[in-house]
Design a protein around this motif. Structure first.
Motif, PDB file in Angstrom:
ATOM      1  N   THR A  78      -3.648  -2.420  10.909  1.00 41.35           N
ATOM      2  CA  THR A  78      -4.273  -2.458   9.685  1.00 41.35           C
ATOM      3  C   THR A  78      -6.305  -2.245  10.296  1.00 41.35           C
ATOM      4  N   PRO A  79      -6.628  -1.758   8.806  1.00 43.17           N
ATOM      5  CA  PRO A  79      -8.091  -1.040   8.287  1.00 43.17           C
ATOM      6  C   PRO A  79      -9.577  -2.274   8.940  1.00 43.17           C
ATOM      7  N   LYS A  80     -10.511  -1.196   8.577  1.00 45.84           N
ATOM      8  CA  LYS A  80     -11.905  -2.009   8.976  1.00 45.84           C
ATOM      9  C   LYS A  80     -12.021  -2.085   8.158  1.00 45.84           C
ATOM     10  N   SER A  81     -12.741  -0.283   8.033  1.00 50.19           N
ATOM     11  CA  SER A  81     -13.556   0.213   6.768  1.00 50.19           C
ATOM     12  C   SER A  81     -12.891   0.526   5.509  1.00 50.19           C
ATOM     13  N   LEU A  82     -11.586   0.217   5.828  1.00 51.71           N
ATOM     14  CA  LEU A  82     -10.907   0.553   4.287  1.00 51.71           C
ATOM     15  C   LEU A  82     -11.433  -1.229   4.008  1.00 51.71           C
ATOM     16  N   LEU A  83     -11.657  -2.300   4.204  1.00 52.87           N
ATOM     17  CA  LEU A  83     -11.278  -3.574   3.859  1.00 52.87           C
ATOM     18  C   LEU A  83     -11.970  -3.629   2.698  1.00 52.87           C
ATOM     19  N   ARG A  84     -13.324  -2.866   2.299  1.00 49.72           N
ATOM     20  CA  ARG A  84     -14.341  -2.045   1.173  1.00 49.72           C
ATOM     21  C   ARG A  84     -14.252  -1.111   1.169  1.00 49.72           C
ATOM     22  N   HIS A  85     -13.384  -0.368   1.105  1.00 51.99           N
ATOM     23  CA  HIS A  85     -13.778   1.217   0.905  1.00 51.99           C
ATOM     24  C   HIS A  85     -13.582   0.976  -0.495  1.00 51.99           C
ATOM     25  N   PRO A  86     -14.201   1.558  -1.718  1.00 53.31           N
ATOM     26  CA  PRO A  86     -13.538   2.142  -3.129  1.00 53.31           C
ATOM     27  C   PRO A  86     -12.675   2.568  -3.553  1.00 53.31           C
ATOM     28  N   LEU A  87     -12.231   3.652  -2.460  1.00 55.53           N
ATOM     29  CA  LEU A  87     -10.793   3.839  -2.864  1.00 55.53           C
ATOM     30  C   LEU A  87      -9.625   3.280  -2.348  1.00 55.53           C
ATOM     31  N   ALA A  88     -10.035   2.314  -0.905  1.00 55.19           N
ATOM     32  CA  ALA A  88      -8.988   1.725  -0.971  1.00 55.19           C
ATOM     33  C   ALA A  88      -8.326   0.923  -1.952  1.00 55.19           C
ATOM     34  N   ARG A  89      -7.928   1.403  -2.752  1.00 57.34           N
ATOM     35  CA  ARG A  89      -7.533  -0.116  -3.723  1.00 57.34           C
ATOM     36  C   ARG A  89      -6.823   0.241  -4.467  1.00 57.34           C
ATOM     37  N   SER A  90      -5.152  -0.705  -4.844  1.00 61.13           N
ATOM     38  CA  SER A  90      -4.574   0.043  -5.827  1.00 61.13           C
ATOM     39  C   SER A  90      -4.281  -0.870  -7.280  1.00 61.13           C
ATOM     40  N   SER A  91      -3.674  -0.662  -8.294  1.00 59.88           N
ATOM     41  CA  SER A  91      -3.293  -1.365  -9.312  1.00 59.88           C
ATOM     42  C   SER A  91      -2.356  -2.055  -9.681  1.00 59.88           C
ATOM     43  N   PHE A  92      -2.047  -3.225 -10.633  1.00 60.07           N
ATOM     44  CA  PHE A  92      -1.359  -3.482 -10.683  1.00 60.07           C
ATOM     45  C   PHE A  92       0.078  -2.851 -10.579  1.00 60.07           C
ATOM     46  N   ASN A  93       0.153  -1.840 -10.796  1.00 60.06           N
ATOM     47  CA  ASN A  93       0.989  -1.202 -11.685  1.00 60.06           C
ATOM     48  C   ASN A  93       1.808  -0.518 -10.747  1.00 60.06           C
ATOM     49  N   GLU A  94       0.701  -0.983  -9.308  1.00 60.48           N
ATOM     50  CA  GLU A  94       1.834  -0.326  -7.905  1.00 60.48           C
ATOM     51  C   GLU A  94       2.648  -1.968  -7.616  1.00 60.48           C
ATOM     52  N   MET A  95       2.654  -2.648  -7.742  1.00 61.75           N
ATOM     53  CA  MET A  95       2.883  -3.280  -7.107  1.00 61.75           C
ATOM     54  C   MET A  95       4.342  -4.449  -8.062  1.00 61.75           C
ATOM     55  N   LEU A  96       4.657  -3.615  -9.375  1.00 63.34           N
ATOM     56  CA  LEU A  96       5.167  -4.478 -10.471  1.00 63.34           C
ATOM     57  C   LEU A  96       6.541  -3.786  -9.773  1.00 63.34           C
ATOM     58  N   PRO A  97       7.253  -5.197 -10.857  1.00 62.22           N
ATOM     59  CA  PRO A  97       8.699  -4.549 -10.438  1.00 62.22           C
ATOM     60  C   PRO A  97       9.617  -3.300 -10.526  1.00 62.22           C
ATOM     61  N   GLY A  98      10.197  -2.791  -9.662  1.00 64.39           N
ATOM     62  CA  GLY A  98      10.394  -1.434  -8.954  1.00 64.39           C
ATOM     63  C   GLY A  98       9.802   0.067  -8.500  1.00 64.39           C
ATOM     64  N   THR A  99       8.507  -1.088  -8.328  1.00 66.56           N
ATOM     65  CA  THR A  99       7.445  -0.705  -7.263  1.00 66.56           C
ATOM     66  C   THR A  99       8.297  -0.755  -5.888  1.00 66.56           C
ATOM     67  N   GLU A 100       8.195  -0.128  -4.552  1.00 69.41           N
ATOM     68  CA  GLU A 100       8.066   0.027  -3.379  1.00 69.41           C
ATOM     69  C   GLU A 100       7.681   0.185  -2.311  1.00 69.41           C
ATOM     70  N   PHE A 101       7.040   0.002  -1.448  1.00 67.69           N
ATOM     71  CA  PHE A 101       7.160   0.614   0.129  1.00 67.69           C
ATOM     72  C   PHE A 101       6.902   2.297   0.023  1.00 67.69           C
ATOM     73  N   GLN A 102       5.322   2.449  -0.120  1.00 69.69           N
ATOM     74  CA  GLN A 102       6.175   4.010   0.456  1.00 69.69           C
ATOM     75  C   GLN A 102       5.847   4.506   1.486  1.00 69.69           C
ATOM     76  N   ARG A 103       7.030   5.075   2.248  1.00 70.09           N
ATOM     77  CA  ARG A 103       7.172   5.737   3.656  1.00 70.09           C
ATOM     78  C   ARG A 103       6.102   6.489   3.860  1.00 70.09           C
ATOM     79  N   ILE A 104       6.260   7.660   3.369  1.00 70.75           N
ATOM     80  CA  ILE A 104       4.560   8.253   2.931  1.00 70.75           C
ATOM     81  C   ILE A 104       4.236   8.673   1.659  1.00 70.75           C
ATOM     82  N   ILE A 105       2.960   8.851   1.245  1.00 71.45           N
ATOM     83  CA  ILE A 105       2.076   8.661   0.220  1.00 71.45           C
ATOM     84  C   ILE A 105       2.070  10.531   0.230  1.00 71.45           C
ATOM     85  N   PRO A 106       2.545  11.278  -0.382  1.00 79.25           N
ATOM     86  CA  PRO A 106       2.275  13.037  -0.379  1.00 79.25           C
ATOM     87  C   PRO A 106       1.107  13.379  -1.620  1.00 79.25           C
TER      88      PRO A 106
END
Ligand code: TPP
Ligand code: MG
Length: 1031
Positions: free
Chosen positions: A872-900
């Protein structure tokens, strides 16, 4: 003469009333009844107010030398007796109490003895009865000596007890006390009583029960009874417990005359159990002469002892026993305590058995077991489970505690009335292994207590070839238990009835006080460390003794024969009967040709693996969650109920609320949403570790504290839905080995739970290495035992020095079981789940909160359970880019093994000159660098989020997408660490060795990271230059 003068002066000082005496003393002098009873209550009411009296006296004792220490109690007792019957006390006391009753003024009731050399005592000043001061001195002196004698036995009697069947290492003999006489050990000096005084009768203090119904006894009888209670086959160590009720309760179990006597039925039962214990080992020895079995010979009483504990606890309501034990006597415990079918045990000695299930298996004395049966003494149904364990002694201790705690949790057994743990230990391991100490320290913590464990030490006075003089610095191997004030009952294992008594008391203690207790079974080891081992090399004298020592079955059979409780014919019958049972089972075992480790599960998850047809559908349930659920959990997580919270925290909550309004999450929200949504679905979640409630980096805040009211706390995640499951978030003790073991045990109980352990910094996981290596990474392979435990290990190079940067991913990856050189046979269909199912564990390094959310939820969405290691990260806890949208958690979305990469380079992949694979926080570092250096069209950066099992399929696809790009593995860890050694061969395999894999990162090093921030920044700069070299 000098000595008597000195003691006289001490006595005189003690009894000289202070003229400015306390209220109590003045009142006592004026009206003892009123003062002591708090009113003019008639005498008959005195007993019912004795606590008040004691308290009043105790309060005064602090201020008065006269009423100080142990003589307070003594004087009180004298007074009490005098009230009952003035003749029951010495005439000097009678005179004194008469004087104070008659209203003698302060200081006048008591006539002080004359100074040495002065004239005989003058007459009393208040008209009281003249008292001979010398007489008082002598009487008081004797009474105090008797008190101190009794106390001496209670504190140090165990040092003189007869504990050792071999009579070679009485504890006192190993200490400096060995040179002293017994009297010196008990009282610190020769007993100050002459032969003639032995018949004198002494009042017994309240702090002893040796009198039974009698309140006073002749001195010789007092000593006899103390000897009998404290210096025979039982050594009771309890006076370090600073709780009056507990100490008195223990005295009640050992002091009253005849208390340790068993009924004839109890004796007979113990004998029959001992017979089975003994004959089981004999049978194994006879049939498999050259097999290691770590037999129990020399401590056969373990079996009747354990059975007694179980009988008593079952009688008091316990119906589930969770046990952990080492090698010694394990097969015997399985056969005779847990009652595993004997044929199942015997077949394990056949090395030609076919393996009936997957996994690499384990030797017979490590396997676990769970079995339900009727307890024949109580006629109640009980479940007994023995946890599988590695060779690593004592490692199973915290695992047992965690499993017990979880069982208690699911049964709402808040006091441990239904589920109880029993831990067995070897003497050398109990004193030598630090995890024992760590486990003891969990025993009374609110979120870790299992409400009392019964510890039984098979103290054969040797560890392999090392004897106690060299294996510990403490007098007893059990001293570690003193840290939690657990009473310790040492017992000579050759005394059957003493062992049974001690086991009964231990079980009753556990059920009454819900605290740990230790039974130290002092025994010997008849054979070598195992049956193939020669003990005479190293312990010749001990083994000469052992050779000539009759076994305990013989000793007890002879005793019962003398008592007329068993006869020879009876003995022969019983022995033959058991032998026949063993023979029949051996025959049955020969028909077994397959060994199923599945039958040796300590936590069978009935019905979890398969559907009604016995199939497992390899499918992951959807891990996405509807918008309104995210909104609701997000909003609740941002509220502070009616607490007055810290200003800084108010800002955190406000920011959280705003993020929810903006449909955005940061790391803490991603984690909270995963936990909250699982709770909503009825999945119990437990997060444990050092400072996890707030979070080491102050990002989590799962437990809010009121700023004005102590202990007023609020856990928003427990306030989500009326029927939600419980969330336990708990700061642990400062332990890794113990706590991780505990959480592992907790995770094994119920598959429908998510149990997480967070290391304060990831590198601290190495203190728990034994649990990681022996249980988590290999537990399923060895014991078919699953666990979905999650390890959160903060990791990342932020210039904080060598100790807080690396969670040592290389170690976890090195233990991953996927083949680096083999590309999966099929990467279609259910490949992803199959790959997870085949893995020994899952290792991930997420860079987005949404991915963290999904991987946590996936843990319970899988049709099996796997340990999950997340860096788990330390600096990413507050990193402005380390954020996600609700859209990435809605039904149909899933864990991404790689992020291209999804930037310009990915739009024109043929033109892309470099494809960088990386993982974790370094992604954000080079993302910025790529942009700063204007290389967004030339370099694609792909993150691997699930490192293991390796996403061969996706990495291959990514490589194929960029046919003209050079391929790099980039990491911030040193070359001999981190992810490189694991990823490089797999990347080569993914491209069929058609492309070269370049390394970008720090050089090999011994320490994980640079010692200074400046050096760190220099290395980072070099890393970036290297990443974009020649572009
Ligand atoms: C952590 C650990 N260190 C070393 C060993 C090797 N070992 C196996 S048994 C043993 C002696 C154990 O002595 P004790 O605890 O007294 O048990 P006993 O065999 O006497 O019953 C040792 C050192 C081990 N199994 N585990
Ligand atoms: Mg031993």
């Amino acid at each position: 003469m000098l000595r008597s003068q000195a003691s006289f002066r001490v006595l005189q000082q003690m009894f000289t009333l202070n003229r400015t005496s306390s209220v109590l003393t003045r009142n006592l002098a004026r009206n003892p009844i009123k003062t002591l009873c708090g009113s003019n209550a008639p005498r008959r009411h005195y007993a019912s107010t004795s606590l008040t009296n004691q308290q009043a006296t105790a309060a005064a004792a602090k201020a008065e030398p006269f009423l100080s220490g142990s003589n307070t109690l003594y004087i009180e007792e004298m007074y009490e007796s005098w009230l009952e019957d003035p003749k029951s006390v010495h005439k000097s006391w009678d005179a004194y109490f008469k004087n104070v009753s008659a209203g003698a003024l302060p200081g006048q009731a008591y006539q002080s003895p004359p100074d040495i050399g002065s004239s005989p005592m003058s007459a009393p000043q208040a008209g009281g009865i003249p008292i001979d001061g010398a007489q008082i001195k002598e009487v008081v002196d004797k009474h105090l000596s008797v008190q101190s004698l009794i106390r001496g036995y209670q504190i140090r009697g165990h040092l003189c007890s007869d504990l050792d069947p071999l009579d070679i290492s009485v504890p006192a003999l190993r200490s400096k006390d060995s040179m002293k006489s017994k009297e010196s050990i008990i009282m610190g000096r020769p007993y100050p009583f002459g032969e003639a005084e032995m018949n004198n009768i002494y009042q017994l203090p309240q702090t002893t029960m040796i009198g039974g119904e009698e309140k006073s006894l002749p001195l010789h009888e007092i000593i006899k009874r103390l000897e009998s209670s404290y210096c025979r086959s039982i050594g009771v160590e309890y006076m370090f417990i600073n709780n009056y009720e507990q100490c008195n309760w223990i005295r009640q179990q050992f002091e009253p005359p005849g208390i340790t006597k068993l009924t004839d039925n109890e004796k007979r039962l113990a004998w029959e159990r001992l017979l089975r214990s003994t004959k089981f080992e004999d049978f194994l020895a006879k049939k498999w002469t050259s097999e290691k079995r770590f037999g129990l010979e020399g401590c056969e009483m373990l079996i009747p002892g354990l059975k007694t504990i179980i009988d008593c606890a079952s009688e008091k309501g316990v119906d589930s026993f969770v046990m952990g034990m080492p090698h010694r006597g394990r097969l015997n415990v399985l056969a005779n305590v847990i009652r595993k079918d004997l044929d199942q045990i015997f077949c394990q000695f056949d090395s030609n058995l076919r393996k009936g299930d997957e996994g690499s298996g384990d030797v017979k004395y490590h396997l676990g077991m769970s079995h339900q049966r009727i307890n024949h003494v109580t006629n109640k149904l009980i479940n007994l489970s023995l946890c599988a364990n590695p060779s690593h002694l004592e490692a199973v201790d915290p695992v047992v505690q965690g499993k017990t705690k979880a069982e208690q949790f699911y049964l709402n057994d808040n006091e441990g009335d239904k589920v109880m743990s029993i831990l067995l230990h070897g003497d050398a391991a109990f004193s030598g292994q630090g995890v024992v100490y760590e486990t003891f320290h969990l025993s009374d913590l609110p979120d870790y207590t299992s409400h009392g464990t019964i510890h039984v030490v098979v103290n054969n006075q040797i560890g392999f070839t090392t004897d106690p003089r060299h294996s510990r610095s403490s007098p007893y191997c059990t001293d570690v238990a003193m840290v939690v004030r657990a009473p310790i009952f040492h017992v000579n294992a050759d005394d059957v009835e003493a062992v049974i008594h001690v086991c009964k008391v231990a079980a009753e203690w556990r059920m009454k006080f819900h605290k740990d207790v230790v039974i130290d079974l002092v025994c010997y080891r008849r054979n070598g460390h195992n049956e193939m081992d020669e003990p005479m090399f190293t312990q010749p004298l001990m083994y000469q003794k052992i050779r000539n020592h009759p076994n305990v079955f013989k000793i007890y059979t002879d005793k019962l024969k003398t008592e007329g409780l068993v006869e020879q014919a009876d003995i022969d019958n019983k022995v033959n009967e058991y032998d026949q049972i063993c023979e029949n089972s051996l025959e049955a075992s020969k028909k077994i040709d397959e060994l199923n480790f599945r039958h040796w599960l300590d936590s069978p998850w009935k019905g979890f693996f398969q559907d009604v047809y016995g199939n497992v559908e390899l499918k992951v349930a959807d891990t996405g969650v509807p918008e309104e659920v995210i909104q609701h959990i997000g909003k609740t997580f941002s509220q502070n109920a009616d607490l007055t919270i810290h200003g800084g925290l108010r800002r955190v909550m406000k920011a959280r609320n705003e993020m929810v309004n903006d449909r955005i999450i940061d790391w803490a929200l991603g984690e909270a949403l995963a936990i909250g949504s699982l709770l909503k679905d009825g999945t119990h979640v437990r997060l444990s570790g050092q400072d996890v409630e707030r979070g080491t980096f102050s990002h989590r805040h799962h437990k809010l504290h009121d700023q004005k009211e102590d202990r007023k706390v609020y856990v928003p995640l427990n306030d989500l839905y009326p029927n939600q499951a419980t969330y336990t978030v708990c700061n642990s003790s400062l332990s890794e080995y113990g706590v991780l073991g505990f959480e592992l045990g907790y995770s094994m109980t119920n598959p429908n739970s998510l149990v997480l352990w967070e290391a304060q910094f990831g590198d601290f996981n190495n203190t728990a290495q034994c649990i990681i290596d022996q249980f988590i990474s290999s537990g399923q392979a060895k014991w078919i035992r699953m666990s979905g435990l999650v390890l959160l290990l903060p990791h990342g190079y932020e210039g904080m020095g060598p100790e807080h940067s690396s969670a040592r991913p290389e170690r976890f990856l090195q233990m991953q079981n996927d083949d680096p050189d083999h590309f999966p046979d099929s990467i279609v269909g259910d490949f992803v789940v199959r790959q997870l199912q085949d893995a020994n564990w899952i290792i991930a390094n997420c860079t987005t909160p949404a991915n963290l959310f999904h991987i946590l939820r996936r843990q319970t969405a899988l049709p099996f359970r796997k340990p999950l290691i997340i860096f788990t990260p330390k600096s990413l806890l507050r990193h402005p880019l380390a954020r996600s949208s609700f859209n990435e958690m809605l039904p149909g979305t899933e864990f991404q093994r790689i992020i291209p990469d999804n930037g310009p380079a990915s739009e024109n992949p043929e033109k892309c000159r470099r494809l960088i694979f990386c993982t974790g926080k370094v992604y954000y570092d080079i993302l910025k660098e790529r942009s700063d250096r204007g290389l967004v069209d030339d370099v694609a950066i792909t993150r691997i989020e699930q490192i293991a099992p390796f996403p061969f399929d996706l990495v291959q696809a990514e490589m194929n997408k960029y046919p003209n790009a050079g391929i790099h593995w980039l990491q911030e860890e040193h070359k001999n660490m981190g992810f490189y050694d694991y990823c490089k061969p797999r990347m080569r395999t993914a491209c069929g060795w058609t492309r070269r894999i370049h390394y970008t990162g720090r050089k090999p090093e011994a320490a994980p990271a640079a010692g200074s921030k400046a050096e760190h920044l220099k290395q980072q700069k070099a890393l970036y230059d290297d990443a974009f070299r020649k572009l």
